[in-house]
Design an enzyme around this catalytic site. Structure first.
Site, mmCIF file in Angstrom:
data_model
loop_
_atom_site.group_PDB
_atom_site.id
_atom_site.type_symbol
_atom_site.label_atom_id
_atom_site.label_comp_id
_atom_site.label_asym_id
_atom_site.label_seq_id
_atom_site.Cartn_x
_atom_site.Cartn_y
_atom_site.Cartn_z
ATOM 1 N N ILE A 138 -1.338 -0.092 0.021
ATOM 2 C CA ILE A 138 -0.341 -1.284 0.482
ATOM 3 C C ILE A 138 0.837 -1.423 -0.574
ATOM 4 O O ILE A 138 0.368 -1.641 -1.805
ATOM 5 C CB ILE A 138 -0.925 -2.694 0.821
ATOM 6 C CG1 ILE A 138 -2.216 -2.468 1.939
ATOM 7 C CG2 ILE A 138 0.204 -3.774 1.317
ATOM 8 C CD1 ILE A 138 -1.499 -2.038 3.324
ATOM 9 N N LYS A 139 2.376 -1.471 -0.414
ATOM 10 C CA LYS A 139 3.121 -1.464 -1.490
ATOM 11 C C LYS A 139 3.534 -2.797 -1.381
ATOM 12 O O LYS A 139 3.932 -3.590 -0.545
ATOM 13 C CB LYS A 139 4.296 -0.420 -1.010
ATOM 14 C CG LYS A 139 4.001 0.951 -0.833
ATOM 15 C CD LYS A 139 5.285 1.840 -0.367
ATOM 16 C CE LYS A 139 6.179 1.839 -1.591
ATOM 17 N NZ LYS A 139 7.334 2.876 -1.074
#
Length: 358
Positions: A138-139
């Site tokens: 997850i960025k």
């Protein structure tokens, strides 16, 4: 396999693709890049998905299935997760072969949350659960609020790709947040195998200062800043704080070079490939840069832990009033604003498609 990309991989650097489209997935292009060009992972961002959805009709069937009145943001995440599940399957053999070190894909939280730590945490947790992909990062942006979220998400076991980092100071803040999250897990007896990467953007430095410096200084600042970031990375790897965690089962947060497509047509199209080679790092490349690297990359000497030359180059820019830490804050703010613009364009495109379906 391309000799040029294979040579980079043999030096210990992972090559990732900074792009994703449904057409690429359906055509088998990603498998080809994995097998022929030694690509071992993939990154995405709002701009990439905006272009993919706007420029093709590959997503129309899924948009039609959502129906009139659907929330464009929810529709987008449905589309993105669908694509990233397929990409994750392509890289699952790499993920298994490297015991989880490599073979990752990435999904970004809404850029509208860049200054909202609680909102970022809640959305990241929800996306992680919803996707159910073992090799998905997850960025999260490395803003002050994002840094708070990185610690909490690491503590909760969510693999994070920290994005929008520009300077050594910003990198160190992101790395410290990751370590703090692991230390909280260690204190509670939780497993420490929570992976992370820290993405440092390079080419935007040189675009930012190009008009303010003579030609001899063009395309020099990005590499100089990268040299100092790498020195901090090496110092962290050798430090007791990380080694204590590694002794208990943790892995280091890997350093990733992002924004590595050359923007200056007068410069080499593999400038940020040839000069950023280092083991235990990642270079994620736009498709055009990846193909150029496969054709004619010429890897230079490995980066060094001593950044004295890099700091000397930065001093030449400082003499002209271009201070790295000040510019890094501006670049991070501009990067976040650019992603917000793409995000709004993305939602507008989906909304228009939903209306067309109706």
């Amino acid at each position: 396999m391309s000799d040029h990309t294979r040579s980079l991989y043999a030096l210990g650097q992972s090559l990732w693709l900074d792009n994703i489209t449904r057409g690429m997935l359906h055509a088998g292009t990603l498998e080809d890049y994995r097998d022929r060009l030694a690509v071992t992972g993939l990154t995405s961002n709002p701009t990439i998905f905006e272009n993919a959805i706007r420029d093709s009709d590959d997503y129309d069937a899924t948009i039609r299935a959502a129906g009139r009145g659907a929330d464009p943001e929810k529709v987008f995440f449905d589309l993105a997760i669908e694509d990233l599940r397929q990409a994750a399957e392509v890289f699952a053999p790499v993920h298994a072969r490297t015991d989880g070190v490599d073979g990752w894909v990435s999904l970004e939280v809404s850029p509208l949350l860049a200054n909202d730590a609680r909102g970022t945490i809640e959305q990241a947790l929800a996306l992680h659960r919803r996707a159910g992909i073992a090799n998905l990062y997850i960025k999260v942006p490395g803003t002050p609020a994002g840094t708070q979220a990185i610690e909490e998400l690491t503590y909760r076991g969510v693999p994070v790709n920290v994005t929008l980092l520009f300077s050594p100071r910003q990198y160190e803040a992101a790395a410290a947040a990751y370590l703090k999250g692991l230390e909280r897990r260690l204190d509670e007896g939780l497993p420490l195998g929570v992976s992370s990467v820290a993405s440092v953007f390079i080419s935007r430095w040189d675009v930012k200062v190009a008009k303010a410096v003579p030609e001899e200084l063009h395309n020099r600042l990005g590499l100089a800043v990268a040299g100092s970031v790498y020195a901090r990375y090496r110092a962290l790897l050798a430090g007791p704080r990380l080694q204590r965690l590694m002794n208990a089962g943790a892995r280091p947060q890997r350093l990733l070079w992002a924004s590595t497509g050359t923007k200056d047509p007068a410069a080499s199209d593999t400038l940020y490939v040839d000069n950023l080679v280092a083991p235990l790092t990642i270079n994620t490349m736009p498709e055009k840069t990846l193909l150029a690297a496969a054709d004619h990359a010429r890897p230079g000497p490995l980066l060094e832990a001593d950044d004295s030359a890099a700091r000397a180059m930065q001093a030449r820019f400082a003499e002209r009033g271009l201070q790295v830490d000040e510019l890094a804050e501006t670049l991070q703010e501009e990067g976040a604003a650019s992603f917000v613009k793409s995000w709004n364009g993305l939602r507008d495109t989906i909304r228009q498609r939903l209306e067309q379906v109706a």
